[in-house]
Scaffold this motif. Sequence first.
Motif, PDB file in Angstrom:
ATOM      1  N   GLU A 178       0.831  -1.202   0.000  1.00 24.82           N
ATOM      2  CA  GLU A 178       0.000   0.000   0.000  1.00 24.82           C
ATOM      3  C   GLU A 178       0.869   1.256   0.000  1.00 24.82           C
ATOM      4  OE1 GLU A 178       0.606  -1.011   4.320  1.00 24.82           O
ATOM      5  OE2 GLU A 178       0.172  -2.102   2.472  1.00 24.82           O
ATOM      6  N   ARG A 179       2.177   1.029   0.078  1.00 27.87           N
ATOM      7  CA  ARG A 179       3.153   2.116  -0.056  1.00 27.87           C
ATOM      8  C   ARG A 179       4.299   1.592  -0.925  1.00 27.87           C
ATOM      9  NH1 ARG A 179       4.431  -0.208   4.986  1.00 27.87           N
ATOM     10  NH2 ARG A 179       6.653  -0.750   5.133  1.00 27.87           N
ATOM     11  N   ALA A 180       5.208   2.482  -1.264  1.00 27.18           N
ATOM     12  CA  ALA A 180       6.380   2.084  -2.042  1.00 27.18           C
ATOM     13  C   ALA A 180       7.614   2.229  -1.178  1.00 27.18           C
ATOM     14  CB  ALA A 180       6.507   2.962  -3.284  1.00 27.18           C
ATOM     15  N   ASP A 181       8.471   1.210  -1.186  1.00 27.46           N
ATOM     16  CA  ASP A 181       9.710   1.231  -0.406  1.00 27.46           C
ATOM     17  C   ASP A 181      10.902   0.989  -1.317  1.00 27.46           C
ATOM     18  OD1 ASP A 181       8.660   1.560   2.313  1.00 27.46           O
ATOM     19  OD2 ASP A 181       7.775  -0.421   2.000  1.00 27.46           O
ATOM     20  N   LEU A 182      11.974   1.721  -1.040  1.00 22.52           N
ATOM     21  CA  LEU A 182      13.204   1.543  -1.797  1.00 22.52           C
ATOM     22  C   LEU A 182      13.972   0.357  -1.223  1.00 22.52           C
ATOM     23  CD1 LEU A 182      15.027   2.607  -4.038  1.00 22.52           C
ATOM     24  CD2 LEU A 182      16.048   4.181  -2.385  1.00 22.52           C
ATOM     25  N   VAL A 183      14.172  -0.654  -2.051  1.00 24.29           N
ATOM     26  CA  VAL A 183      14.904  -1.856  -1.624  1.00 24.29           C
ATOM     27  C   VAL A 183      16.400  -1.650  -1.830  1.00 24.29           C
ATOM     28  CG1 VAL A 183      15.207  -4.335  -2.056  1.00 24.29           C
ATOM     29  CG2 VAL A 183      12.929  -3.302  -2.224  1.00 24.29           C
ATOM     30  N   TYR A 184      16.752  -1.092  -3.003  1.00 28.18           N
ATOM     31  CA  TYR A 184      18.149  -0.827  -3.331  1.00 28.18           C
ATOM     32  C   TYR A 184      18.200   0.297  -4.349  1.00 28.18           C
ATOM     33  CZ  TYR A 184      23.024  -1.400  -4.560  1.00 28.18           C
ATOM     34  OH  TYR A 184      24.364  -1.173  -4.759  1.00 28.18           O
ATOM     35  N   PRO A 185      19.133   1.240  -4.138  1.00 33.23           N
ATOM     36  CA  PRO A 185      20.099   1.390  -3.052  1.00 33.23           C
ATOM     37  C   PRO A 185      19.420   1.829  -1.747  1.00 33.23           C
ATOM     38  CG  PRO A 185      20.213   3.269  -4.535  1.00 33.23           C
ATOM     39  CD  PRO A 185      19.260   2.315  -5.154  1.00 33.23           C
ATOM     40  N   PRO A 186      20.166   1.891  -0.652  1.00 31.57           N
ATOM     41  CA  PRO A 186      19.546   2.198   0.643  1.00 31.57           C
ATOM     42  C   PRO A 186      19.011   3.618   0.764  1.00 31.57           C
ATOM     43  CG  PRO A 186      21.942   2.014   0.851  1.00 31.57           C
ATOM     44  CD  PRO A 186      21.594   1.522  -0.512  1.00 31.57           C
ATOM     45  N   ARG A 187      19.509   4.538  -0.047  1.00 29.69           N
ATOM     46  CA  ARG A 187      19.019   5.920  -0.025  1.00 29.69           C
ATOM     47  C   ARG A 187      18.545   6.321  -1.412  1.00 29.69           C
ATOM     48  NH1 ARG A 187      23.201   5.719   3.418  1.00 29.69           N
ATOM     49  NH2 ARG A 187      24.721   6.049   1.755  1.00 29.69           N
ATOM     50  N   LEU A 188      17.660   7.329  -1.473  1.00 32.92           N
ATOM     51  CA  LEU A 188      17.060   7.750  -2.733  1.00 32.92           C
ATOM     52  C   LEU A 188      18.136   8.054  -3.772  1.00 32.92           C
ATOM     53  CD1 LEU A 188      14.318   8.398  -4.100  1.00 32.92           C
ATOM     54  CD2 LEU A 188      14.765  10.802  -3.541  1.00 32.92           C
ATOM     55  N   GLY A 189      18.045   7.378  -4.884  1.00 28.91           N
ATOM     56  CA  GLY A 189      19.025   7.513  -5.945  1.00 28.91           C
ATOM     57  C   GLY A 189      19.157   6.191  -6.674  1.00 28.91           C
ATOM     58  N   MET A 190      20.153   6.081  -7.527  1.00 24.57           N
ATOM     59  CA  MET A 190      20.390   4.861  -8.282  1.00 24.57           C
ATOM     60  C   MET A 190      21.886   4.567  -8.282  1.00 24.57           C
ATOM     61  SD  MET A 190      17.717   5.629 -11.433  1.00 24.57           S
ATOM     62  CE  MET A 190      17.358   3.941 -11.874  1.00 24.57           C
ATOM     63  N   ARG A 191      22.229   3.332  -8.529  1.00 22.68           N
ATOM     64  CA  ARG A 191      23.637   2.916  -8.551  1.00 22.68           C
ATOM     65  C   ARG A 191      23.985   2.324  -9.907  1.00 22.68           C
ATOM     66  NH1 ARG A 191      25.265   1.673  -3.097  1.00 22.68           N
ATOM     67  NH2 ARG A 191      24.724   3.547  -1.914  1.00 22.68           N
ATOM     68  N   PRO A 192      25.205   2.575 -10.388  1.00 15.19           N
ATOM     69  CA  PRO A 192      25.643   1.918 -11.623  1.00 15.19           C
ATOM     70  C   PRO A 192      25.775   0.410 -11.402  1.00 15.19           C
ATOM     71  CG  PRO A 192      27.055   3.797 -11.076  1.00 15.19           C
ATOM     72  CD  PRO A 192      26.222   3.514  -9.870  1.00 15.19           C
ATOM     73  N   ALA A 193      25.423  -0.364 -12.419  1.00 13.21           N
ATOM     74  CA  ALA A 193      25.530  -1.816 -12.324  1.00 13.21           C
ATOM     75  C   ALA A 193      26.991  -2.250 -12.388  1.00 13.21           C
ATOM     76  CB  ALA A 193      24.727  -2.474 -13.440  1.00 13.21           C
ATOM     77  N   THR A 194      27.458  -2.841 -11.319  1.00 10.87           N
ATOM     78  CA  THR A 194      28.797  -3.423 -11.236  1.00 10.87           C
ATOM     79  C   THR A 194      28.659  -4.771 -10.542  1.00 10.87           C
ATOM     80  OG1 THR A 194      29.258  -2.473  -9.052  1.00 10.87           O
ATOM     81  CG2 THR A 194      29.823  -1.117 -10.987  1.00 10.87           C
ATOM     82  N   ALA A 195      29.731  -5.518 -10.494  1.00  9.38           N
ATOM     83  CA  ALA A 195      29.680  -6.798  -9.790  1.00  9.38           C
ATOM     84  C   ALA A 195      29.281  -6.589  -8.334  1.00  9.38           C
ATOM     85  CB  ALA A 195      31.038  -7.495  -9.886  1.00  9.38           C
ATOM     86  N   LEU A 196      29.832  -5.538  -7.708  1.00 10.53           N
ATOM     87  CA  LEU A 196      29.533  -5.266  -6.303  1.00 10.53           C
ATOM     88  C   LEU A 196      28.090  -4.817  -6.107  1.00 10.53           C
ATOM     89  CD1 LEU A 196      30.347  -4.934  -3.357  1.00 10.53           C
ATOM     90  CD2 LEU A 196      31.179  -2.614  -3.917  1.00 10.53           C
ATOM     91  N   SER A 197      27.628  -3.857  -6.915  1.00 12.76           N
ATOM     92  CA  SER A 197      26.263  -3.340  -6.724  1.00 12.76           C
ATOM     93  C   SER A 197      25.225  -4.415  -7.034  1.00 12.76           C
ATOM     94  CB  SER A 197      26.029  -2.099  -7.590  1.00 12.76           C
ATOM     95  OG  SER A 197      26.095  -2.402  -8.965  1.00 12.76           O
ATOM     96  N   ARG A 198      25.511  -5.284  -7.987  1.00  8.37           N
ATOM     97  CA  ARG A 198      24.575  -6.372  -8.284  1.00  8.37           C
ATOM     98  C   ARG A 198      24.431  -7.290  -7.070  1.00  8.37           C
ATOM     99  NH1 ARG A 198      27.135  -6.085 -13.541  1.00  8.37           N
ATOM    100  NH2 ARG A 198      25.587  -5.657 -15.179  1.00  8.37           N
ATOM    101  N   GLU A 199      25.558  -7.659  -6.448  1.00  8.29           N
ATOM    102  CA  GLU A 199      25.497  -8.531  -5.275  1.00  8.29           C
ATOM    103  C   GLU A 199      24.796  -7.850  -4.111  1.00  8.29           C
ATOM    104  OE1 GLU A 199      26.173 -11.764  -5.054  1.00  8.29           O
ATOM    105  OE2 GLU A 199      26.430 -11.532  -7.226  1.00  8.29           O
TER     106      GLU A 199
END
Length: 430
Positions: free
Chosen positions: A89-110
């Motif tokens: 009933e709401r939206a939650d950010l699962v990843y990344p932990p804070r509002l924004g986006m992360r580039p796809a890398t081996a680390l960020s994928r894991e």
Amino acid sequence: MTDFQIEVYQNEYLPQGAAEVNAIVTVTASGGPVSVVPSNAEAAEVIIIDTSGSMQHPATKLAAAKQATNAAIDALRDGVNFAVVSGSERADLVYPPRLGMRPATALSREEAKRAVSALRADGGTAMGEWLLLARELFATQQNPLRHAILLTDGQNVHERPKKLERILETVTGSFVCDCRGVGTDWEVKELRKISTALLGTVDIVAEPSGLEADFRAMTSNAMGKEIADVALRLWTPQGATVKFVKQVEPTLTDLTGRRVESAPRSGDYPTGAWGSESRDYHVCIQVNPANIGDKMLAGRVSLVSPSGDVLGKGQILAVWTDDTALSTKINPEVAHYTGQAELASVIEEGLEAQRAGQIETATAKLGRAVKLAHESGHEDTAKLLAKVVDVVDPAHGTIRLKREVAAVDAMTLESRSQVTKRVGRKSEED
């Protein structure tokens, strides 16, 4: 750079007094070599997963959704910015932990996969909130190619329809969104409203086990896009009226109401992002009738980039003649897609009548659908119809309604009713 080519298919000859001009506009985009594909940082992806309580029944549903999300993450090109959202009933950010986006890398994928593995199913469903968070996430980036996946297993019960409509008006143009419903407890019309507004697709994934391959395919398709926010620009002469502009292949999407005025007598219609692909559009223009022998430029079609560059051009003509052999000839492309639009319409009307117990109407509409599918060679739709009705004579549209129809078969037919089949153009030259 992506190259665009426009071809116009029409019968430009009109009888005296006629005023309606129809044309099928085929737009083909062909990409250049791999070296000129936009850099990875130009794309962004948001994956939205329904985590309402129903996703735990059965438990395999949420488990399959997690696995599918991981597959989508793996399908991202290195460097593509991404985020994962869970929706109830709401939206939650699962990843990344804070509002924004992360580039796809081996680390960020894991890291993202670990966050996804911790998801639990609880709460209700408010899809508008999910879309608003996706828009916030995309707004943190400068990426022109913005794509989202939205998965649900239920109906939007914790949000009033008018609120969802207002939210769709807010987010339209911010990103493209492909919608998927898993199981049979969701509503096709609801997801189609979202996917249509956001220039995406809608489809059913009948079994949770099918989610992984579908998510991988949607993400791979998004990674193949090279240019975003392309507009189809239509110029018409003074006194002319645009009756409609519709995408008619690979799916039916009415763009008429999405027009944005760009210059005197010119308007832009959104087409979304493009890779190497081809699409067809049906343009219908009402012009002022002219005299026999007169020729008119009834419309000028062009593809325009966000920066205003013209990527391709085509012309729609009108010629008035007293030669009935010329004026009565029906263009095969126009006839074909007019039939495809009717096919989608009668399927939806027939299924609605069937659900309402209106046997006579349902039989007539679905019988017409069987006949149209047979005539156009749309074998995929014919097979789906055969699961909903007993086909006696496809050429004449003679059918009997089945006493029992599985929900998954009816929903599959409804969700794929607007997928079209291109006319065979080689045959008209034979």
